[in-house]
Design a protein around this motif. Structure first.
Motif, PDB file in Angstrom:
ATOM      1  N   GLY A   1       3.061  10.235  -6.935  1.00 46.34           N
ATOM      2  CA  GLY A   1       4.278  10.620  -7.726  1.00 46.34           C
ATOM      3  C   GLY A   1       5.348  11.176  -6.827  1.00 46.34           C
ATOM      4  O   GLY A   1       6.324  12.273  -6.957  1.00 46.34           O
ATOM      5  N   CYS A   2       5.397  10.566  -5.622  1.00 47.43           N
ATOM      6  CA  CYS A   2       6.435  10.927  -4.359  1.00 47.43           C
ATOM      7  C   CYS A   2       7.362   9.619  -4.391  1.00 47.43           C
ATOM      8  O   CYS A   2       7.155   8.711  -3.841  1.00 47.43           O
ATOM      9  CB  CYS A   2       5.791  11.227  -3.116  1.00 47.43           C
ATOM     10  N   PRO A   3       8.659   9.882  -4.823  1.00 45.38           N
ATOM     11  CA  PRO A   3       9.649   8.588  -4.649  1.00 45.38           C
ATOM     12  C   PRO A   3       9.758   8.117  -3.348  1.00 45.38           C
ATOM     13  O   PRO A   3      10.285   8.817  -2.318  1.00 45.38           O
ATOM     14  CB  PRO A   3      10.829   9.328  -5.279  1.00 45.38           C
ATOM     15  N   ALA A   4       9.568   6.694  -3.471  1.00 47.48           N
ATOM     16  CA  ALA A   4       9.827   5.864  -2.261  1.00 47.48           C
ATOM     17  C   ALA A   4      10.646   4.623  -2.686  1.00 47.48           C
ATOM     18  O   ALA A   4       9.763   3.589  -2.475  1.00 47.48           O
ATOM     19  CB  ALA A   4       8.776   5.865  -1.419  1.00 47.48           C
ATOM     20  N   PRO A   5      11.428   4.855  -3.512  1.00 44.97           N
ATOM     21  CA  PRO A   5      12.037   3.484  -4.205  1.00 44.97           C
ATOM     22  C   PRO A   5      12.479   2.412  -3.224  1.00 44.97           C
ATOM     23  O   PRO A   5      12.344   1.424  -3.672  1.00 44.97           O
ATOM     24  CB  PRO A   5      13.206   4.126  -5.132  1.00 44.97           C
ATOM     25  N   THR A   6      12.962   2.763  -2.122  1.00 39.96           N
ATOM     26  CA  THR A   6      13.587   1.916  -1.314  1.00 39.96           C
ATOM     27  C   THR A   6      12.534   1.026  -0.592  1.00 39.96           C
ATOM     28  O   THR A   6      12.931  -0.225  -0.277  1.00 39.96           O
ATOM     29  CB  THR A   6      14.528   2.487  -0.366  1.00 39.96           C
ATOM     30  N   ILE A   7      11.461   1.838  -0.443  1.00 42.85           N
ATOM     31  CA  ILE A   7      10.138   1.103   0.119  1.00 42.85           C
ATOM     32  C   ILE A   7       9.693   0.027  -0.954  1.00 42.85           C
ATOM     33  O   ILE A   7       9.377  -1.084  -0.697  1.00 42.85           O
ATOM     34  CB  ILE A   7       9.124   1.928   0.767  1.00 42.85           C
ATOM     35  N   ALA A   8       9.583   0.642  -2.311  1.00 39.81           N
ATOM     36  CA  ALA A   8       9.252  -0.170  -3.222  1.00 39.81           C
ATOM     37  C   ALA A   8       9.839  -1.463  -3.385  1.00 39.81           C
ATOM     38  O   ALA A   8       9.541  -2.749  -3.605  1.00 39.81           O
ATOM     39  CB  ALA A   8       9.059   0.506  -4.257  1.00 39.81           C
ATOM     40  N   GLU A   9      11.247  -1.068  -3.520  1.00 42.41           N
ATOM     41  CA  GLU A   9      12.290  -2.292  -3.664  1.00 42.41           C
ATOM     42  C   GLU A   9      12.135  -3.512  -2.545  1.00 42.41           C
ATOM     43  O   GLU A   9      12.369  -4.442  -2.836  1.00 42.41           O
ATOM     44  CB  GLU A   9      13.743  -1.837  -3.771  1.00 42.41           C
TER      45      GLU A   9
ATOM     46  N   PHE B   1       8.840   9.984   5.424  1.00 39.31           N
ATOM     47  CA  PHE B   1       8.574  11.504   5.708  1.00 39.31           C
ATOM     48  C   PHE B   1       8.156  12.469   4.524  1.00 39.31           C
ATOM     49  O   PHE B   1       7.245  13.076   4.686  1.00 39.31           O
ATOM     50  CB  PHE B   1       9.504  12.356   6.884  1.00 39.31           C
ATOM     51  N   ASP B   2       8.762  12.252   3.349  1.00 39.31           N
ATOM     52  CA  ASP B   2       8.441  12.989   2.301  1.00 39.31           C
ATOM     53  C   ASP B   2       6.882  12.558   1.782  1.00 39.31           C
ATOM     54  O   ASP B   2       6.013  13.487   1.369  1.00 39.31           O
ATOM     55  CB  ASP B   2       9.531  12.642   1.251  1.00 39.31           C
ATOM     56  N   LEU B   3       6.877  11.248   1.818  1.00 36.62           N
ATOM     57  CA  LEU B   3       5.553  10.826   1.648  1.00 36.62           C
ATOM     58  C   LEU B   3       4.547  11.033   2.492  1.00 36.62           C
ATOM     59  O   LEU B   3       3.426  11.675   1.881  1.00 36.62           O
ATOM     60  CB  LEU B   3       5.657   8.890   1.642  1.00 36.62           C
ATOM     61  N   MET B   4       4.637  11.380   3.597  1.00 30.52           N
ATOM     62  CA  MET B   4       3.506  11.784   4.518  1.00 30.52           C
ATOM     63  C   MET B   4       3.401  13.323   4.329  1.00 30.52           C
ATOM     64  O   MET B   4       2.176  13.435   4.276  1.00 30.52           O
ATOM     65  CB  MET B   4       4.116  11.559   5.977  1.00 30.52           C
ATOM     66  N   LYS B   5       4.528  13.905   3.900  1.00 31.95           N
ATOM     67  CA  LYS B   5       4.422  15.203   3.830  1.00 31.95           C
ATOM     68  C   LYS B   5       3.245  15.520   2.448  1.00 31.95           C
ATOM     69  O   LYS B   5       2.533  16.323   2.431  1.00 31.95           O
ATOM     70  CB  LYS B   5       5.657  16.125   3.527  1.00 31.95           C
ATOM     71  N   THR B   6       3.748  14.604   1.533  1.00 30.31           N
ATOM     72  CA  THR B   6       3.022  15.050   0.004  1.00 30.31           C
ATOM     73  C   THR B   6       1.659  14.544   0.279  1.00 30.31           C
ATOM     74  O   THR B   6       0.584  15.131  -0.098  1.00 30.31           O
ATOM     75  CB  THR B   6       3.831  14.024  -1.038  1.00 30.31           C
TER      76      THR B   6
ATOM     77  N   TRP C   1       0.814  -1.115   0.133  1.00 27.26           N
ATOM     78  CA  TRP C   1       0.121  -0.142   0.067  1.00 27.26           C
ATOM     79  C   TRP C   1       0.824   1.259  -0.056  1.00 27.26           C
ATOM     80  O   TRP C   1       0.554   2.150  -0.637  1.00 27.26           O
ATOM     81  CB  TRP C   1      -0.800   0.173   1.306  1.00 27.26           C
ATOM     82  N   THR C   2       1.978   1.051   0.735  1.00 26.65           N
ATOM     83  CA  THR C   2       2.827   2.424   0.885  1.00 26.65           C
ATOM     84  C   THR C   2       3.199   2.648  -0.647  1.00 26.65           C
ATOM     85  O   THR C   2       3.501   3.716  -0.938  1.00 26.65           O
ATOM     86  CB  THR C   2       3.807   2.305   1.888  1.00 26.65           C
ATOM     87  N   ALA C   3       3.951   1.638  -1.139  1.00 31.43           N
ATOM     88  CA  ALA C   3       4.732   1.748  -2.212  1.00 31.43           C
ATOM     89  C   ALA C   3       3.679   2.228  -3.561  1.00 31.43           C
ATOM     90  O   ALA C   3       3.810   3.200  -4.232  1.00 31.43           O
ATOM     91  CB  ALA C   3       5.189   0.531  -3.021  1.00 31.43           C
ATOM     92  N   VAL C   4       2.381   1.885  -3.413  1.00 28.53           N
ATOM     93  CA  VAL C   4       1.358   2.089  -4.408  1.00 28.53           C
ATOM     94  C   VAL C   4       1.018   3.506  -3.960  1.00 28.53           C
ATOM     95  O   VAL C   4       0.845   4.349  -5.054  1.00 28.53           O
ATOM     96  CB  VAL C   4      -0.123   1.120  -4.332  1.00 28.53           C
ATOM     97  N   SER C   5       0.782   3.821  -3.039  1.00 30.87           N
ATOM     98  CA  SER C   5       0.476   5.375  -2.512  1.00 30.87           C
ATOM     99  C   SER C   5       1.563   6.284  -3.127  1.00 30.87           C
ATOM    100  O   SER C   5       1.391   7.538  -3.491  1.00 30.87           O
ATOM    101  CB  SER C   5       0.218   5.566  -1.027  1.00 30.87           C
ATOM    102  N   SER C   6       2.692   5.799  -2.885  1.00 36.66           N
ATOM    103  CA  SER C   6       4.060   6.807  -3.411  1.00 36.66           C
ATOM    104  C   SER C   6       3.894   6.916  -4.802  1.00 36.66           C
ATOM    105  O   SER C   6       4.318   8.035  -5.539  1.00 36.66           O
ATOM    106  CB  SER C   6       5.498   6.261  -2.965  1.00 36.66           C
ATOM    107  N   LEU C   7       3.562   5.834  -5.568  1.00 41.29           N
ATOM    108  CA  LEU C   7       3.488   5.981  -7.048  1.00 41.29           C
ATOM    109  C   LEU C   7       2.213   6.832  -7.459  1.00 41.29           C
ATOM    110  O   LEU C   7       2.463   7.640  -8.308  1.00 41.29           O
ATOM    111  CB  LEU C   7       3.124   4.432  -7.747  1.00 41.29           C
TER     112      LEU C   7
END
Ligand code: 6PG
Length: 508
Positions: free
Chosen positions: A301-309, A366-371, A292-298
């Motif tokens: 449009g807020c990069p969270a590549p390490t979570i997705a990896e 934290f960037d994802l939460m901010k976005t 869910w976190t990776a999907v939300s970042s996509l």
């Protein structure tokens, strides 16, 4: 025995692992709990443990129906749910409605619910009862002796649940920023800063917990990659790696996940006598919060590549049969076994790599939460969020105090990476991070999280990325237009790429 006619403070539905421990935690803090579970055995187990831990004095009352549960409670009713996320939450809510729950009663969902379900439920149950949510982290021990709690929703409901959550939450020593740990039934920690803060409007608490879990996935994957390099490139045994992790846990890498990883590696299998980790099948499970976190970042449009990896790493681990067969078909590099000096050097590199990559993972979270906060109109307090993650939750770490400090210095920080403290930490440690990723790659060991964090860092600090070429490609095949570096922002151009003089059109 206590007076069975005495009304209870809290109704509790769900006596599974988390529910049972939350009930006992509530009881330790003086709350009388009426409990219900469809599974009578689970309910009996709570009652038995409560009696054992409280010298035969019952603090928990078992109920055999929702109607009985409500009848045992003080009014207005406060009912806490600890049931699996998804349909069971709505099933219980509808049963409570049938049992006569009223408009000013409060129902609190503590499961790992999808945040959009929480938003929907708050609206759907309006007028029937007040649906409130509190995301809980800390596993069973946290639930029993002090979890980290992320409540959100109706502000009135918060005023009613706040004293309860502050009482049972994990506590932090305000002087040191460290967890006050005590795991004694009947003797809870009552001083210190509670890890429970109101997150914001409906759904925001579960969103924040979802990101917590995304960070948890990435943090776990980083530790696993370091373990694999030590095991496969350095030829270290599980107990040797455990000793290194124990040592690291005394320093800047101190965290609950580091601590338990050392313990997992030190544990022996009672059947074979082998290190238990060596007989655990390398196929990772997941329940969905990392996804869910990776999907939300996509979506944002807020990069969270390490979570997705980290989510992908779990997926590829499940292809066990294919991997076993591919291991005999696909070549990797041939490497010599490192000598002792190289081994020590690589261990130091891995330490620094883990630290830098971990900073990047938190920066992404934290960037994802901010976005998301901007997108959904939430006023999130990042210093407070970092504070309530300092104890009780799975990602608790000494490092969370530095994140708290960073957001207390500047609550509008664009990214954790540019906070002066973290910028300096990465600048001091980055060369070993780069060497660790390079060495692992040359040895053929996958380090997708360590390297994606490094690429995130390098992308974030690069003034000109190759997206100029990408825009050219898009315009070439699809007339998708581009902005120019020498013209005002927001003006878009298209080129007739096939024509020799390449005429340019201003689109808007
Ligand atoms: C916590 C944990 C907890 C649980 C997750 C992860 O904060 O207490 O995150 O919520 O361990 O469900 O589970 P998976 O790894 O199975 O997705």
């Amino acid at each position: 025995m206590t007076d069975s006619t005495q009304l209870c403070d809290i109704g509790f539905v769900g006596a599974g692992v988390m529910g049972k421990n939350l009930i006992l935690n509530l009881a330790d803090h003086g709350y009388r709990v009426a409990a219900f579970d469809l599974d009578h055995k689970k309910l009996e187990s709570v009652i038995t443990q409560d009696l054992q831990e409280n010298n035969g004095q019952a603090r928990v009352v078992a109920c055999s129906s929702y109607t009985e549960l409500l009848s045992k409670l003080k009014q207005p009713h406060l009912v806490i749910l600890s049931v699996p996320a998804g349909r069971p939450v709505d099933d219980v809510c509808s049963k409570l409605i049938d049992a006569g729950i009223e408009a000013d009663d409060i129902v609190v969902d503590t499961g790992n619910s999808l945040w959009t379900d929480t938003v929907r439920r708050e609206k759907f149950y309006e007028g029937k009862f007040i649906f409130f949510s509190t995301a809980v982290s800390g596993g069973e021990v946290g639930a029993r002796f002090g979890p980290s709690l992320m409540p959100s929703g109706d502000p009135y409901a918060w005023t009613r649940i706040e004293p309860v959550w502050r009482a049972i939450a994990a506590k932090v020593d305000p002087e040191t920023g460290r967890a006050i740990e005590r795991y004694e039934p009947g003797n809870p920690v009552i001083h210190g800063e509670p890890c429970a803060t109101y997150i914001g409007p409906s759904g925001s608490g579960h969103y924040v917990k979802m990101v917590h879990n995304g960070i948890e996935y990435a943090d776990m994957q980083l530790i696993c990659e370091v373990y694999q390099v030590m095991r496969d490139a350095l030829g270290m045994s599980a107990s040797q790696i455990s000793a290194v992790f124990k040592e690291w846990n005394q320093g800047i890498l101190n965290s609950y996940l580091m601590e338990i990883s050392a313990e997992v590696l030190a544990t022996r299998d009672s059947e074979t006598g082998l290190p238990l980790v060596d007989v655990i099948l390398d196929k990772a499970g997941q329940k969905g919060t990392g996804l869910w976190t990776a999907v939300s970042s996509l979506e944002l449009g807020c990069p969270a590549p390490t979570i997705a990896e980290a989510v992908y790493a779990r997926s590829i681990s499940t292809l066990k049969e294919q991997r076993v067969s591919a291991s005999t078909l696909l070549a990797g590099p041939v490497q010599d076994k490192p000598d002792e000096a190289k081994r020590l050097q690589v261990i130091k590199q891995l330490h620094d790599a883990l630290y830098c990559a971990k900073i990047c993972v938190y920066a992404q979270g934290f960037d994802l939460m901010k976005t998301a906060a901007v997108e959904h109109g939430w006023q999130l307090n990042f210093a407070e969020i970092a504070k309530i993650w300092r104890a009780g939750c799975i990602i608790r770490a000494v490092f969370l105090q530095s994140i708290t400090d960073a957001y207390e210095r500047n609550d509008e920080l664009a990214n954790l990476l540019i906070d002066p403290f973290f910028a300096k930490q990465i600048s001091l440690n980055q060369m070993n991070w780069r060497r660790a990723v390079a060495d692992a790659t040359l040895t053929g060991i996958p380090v997708s999280a360590l390297s994606s964090a490094l690429s995130y860092y390098d992308s974030y600090r690069t003034a000109v990325l190759p997206a100029n070429l990408l825009q050219g490609q898009r315009d070439y095949f699809g007339a998708h237009t581009f902005e120019r570096t020498d013209k005002a922002k927001g003006k878009f151009f298209h080129v007739e790429w096939s024509e020799t003089d390449r005429p340019m059109t201003k689109i808007k």
